[in-house]
Design a protein around this motif. Structure first.
Motif, PDB file in Angstrom:
ATOM      1  N   LEU A   1      35.716  51.572  26.808  1.00 14.94           N
ATOM      2  CA  LEU A   1      36.193  51.654  28.176  1.00 14.94           C
ATOM      3  C   LEU A   1      37.557  52.183  28.423  1.00 14.94           C
ATOM      4  CD1 LEU A   1      34.501  48.266  29.056  1.00 14.94           C
ATOM      5  CD2 LEU A   1      33.241  50.526  29.471  1.00 14.94           C
ATOM      6  N   SER A   2      38.153  52.819  27.628  1.00 16.10           N
ATOM      7  CA  SER A   2      39.641  53.265  27.561  1.00 16.10           C
ATOM      8  C   SER A   2      39.867  54.131  28.718  1.00 16.10           C
ATOM      9  CB  SER A   2      40.260  53.730  26.404  1.00 16.10           C
ATOM     10  OG  SER A   2      39.333  55.053  26.140  1.00 16.10           O
ATOM     11  N   ASP A   3      39.022  55.002  29.264  1.00 15.68           N
ATOM     12  CA  ASP A   3      39.088  55.518  30.315  1.00 15.68           C
ATOM     13  C   ASP A   3      38.812  55.015  31.711  1.00 15.68           C
ATOM     14  OD1 ASP A   3      36.297  55.590  29.914  1.00 15.68           O
ATOM     15  OD2 ASP A   3      36.110  57.378  30.512  1.00 15.68           O
ATOM     16  N   VAL A   4      38.349  53.773  31.757  1.00 10.59           N
ATOM     17  CA  VAL A   4      38.134  52.902  32.810  1.00 10.59           C
ATOM     18  C   VAL A   4      39.068  51.685  33.244  1.00 10.59           C
ATOM     19  CG1 VAL A   4      35.972  51.765  34.062  1.00 10.59           C
ATOM     20  CG2 VAL A   4      35.760  53.706  32.493  1.00 10.59           C
ATOM     21  N   PRO A   5      39.971  51.893  33.915  1.00 13.16           N
ATOM     22  CA  PRO A   5      40.988  50.548  34.274  1.00 13.16           C
ATOM     23  C   PRO A   5      40.039  49.596  34.643  1.00 13.16           C
ATOM     24  CG  PRO A   5      41.011  52.026  36.257  1.00 13.16           C
ATOM     25  CD  PRO A   5      39.962  52.821  35.048  1.00 13.16           C
ATOM     26  N   GLU A   6      40.476  48.213  34.316  1.00 11.70           N
ATOM     27  CA  GLU A   6      39.867  47.117  34.358  1.00 11.70           C
ATOM     28  C   GLU A   6      40.408  46.575  35.638  1.00 11.70           C
ATOM     29  OE1 GLU A   6      39.539  42.429  32.723  1.00 11.70           O
ATOM     30  OE2 GLU A   6      40.767  43.940  31.765  1.00 11.70           O
ATOM     31  N   VAL A   7      39.356  46.142  36.580  1.00 13.31           N
ATOM     32  CA  VAL A   7      39.705  45.882  37.732  1.00 13.31           C
ATOM     33  C   VAL A   7      39.966  44.301  37.935  1.00 13.31           C
ATOM     34  CG1 VAL A   7      38.967  45.576  40.598  1.00 13.31           C
ATOM     35  CG2 VAL A   7      38.218  47.582  38.870  1.00 13.31           C
ATOM     36  N   THR A   8      41.087  43.674  38.339  1.00 10.23           N
ATOM     37  CA  THR A   8      41.396  42.347  38.481  1.00 10.23           C
ATOM     38  C   THR A   8      41.666  41.838  39.693  1.00 10.23           C
ATOM     39  OG1 THR A   8      43.617  42.894  37.966  1.00 10.23           O
ATOM     40  CG2 THR A   8      42.411  42.345  36.162  1.00 10.23           C
ATOM     41  N   ASP A   9      41.976  42.640  40.699  1.00 10.65           N
ATOM     42  CA  ASP A   9      41.969  42.395  42.014  1.00 10.65           C
ATOM     43  C   ASP A   9      40.824  42.893  43.075  1.00 10.65           C
ATOM     44  OD1 ASP A   9      42.882  41.567  44.460  1.00 10.65           O
ATOM     45  OD2 ASP A   9      44.412  43.215  44.616  1.00 10.65           O
TER      46      ASP A   9
END
Length: 93
Positions: free
Chosen positions: A29-37
């Motif tokens: 998943l390195s090309d997909v930023p993690e959504v935290t907000d």
């Protein structure tokens, strides 16, 4: 065109099956930023259940209760019914 769509659907099904077979930690998943907000998230932006027009008989006092809050009473009735369905599914499932 129809044959091409079928090929694409079959290819996607195979890719999804391969992903499903993988462990979560093995998926890159390195090309997909993690959504935290999620504060700016919009509910129902992409999915809208199909509405169907029906005639429904309700007790007068129940209808009055929903109507007393003003316009949008049909939407509130639908939301109340949806909550009931979801709660019932949780009990069964």
């Amino acid at each position: 065109m129809k044959k091409e769509s079928k090929k694409l659907a079959t290819k996607m099904e195979k890719e999804l099956a391969a992903l499903d077979a993988m462990r979560d930690e093995d998926i890159d998943l390195s090309d997909v930023p993690e959504v935290t907000d999620w504060s700016a998230a919009e509910r129902g932006k992409f999915y809208r259940p199909v509405k169907e027009q029906v005639t429904l008989r309700l007790d007068a006092d129940v209808l009055h209760w929903f109507k007393q809050s003003g316009s949008g009473y049909q939407t509130r009735i639908n939301a109340a019914l949806r909550r009931f369905v979801e709660e019932d599914e949780r009990k069964v499932g």
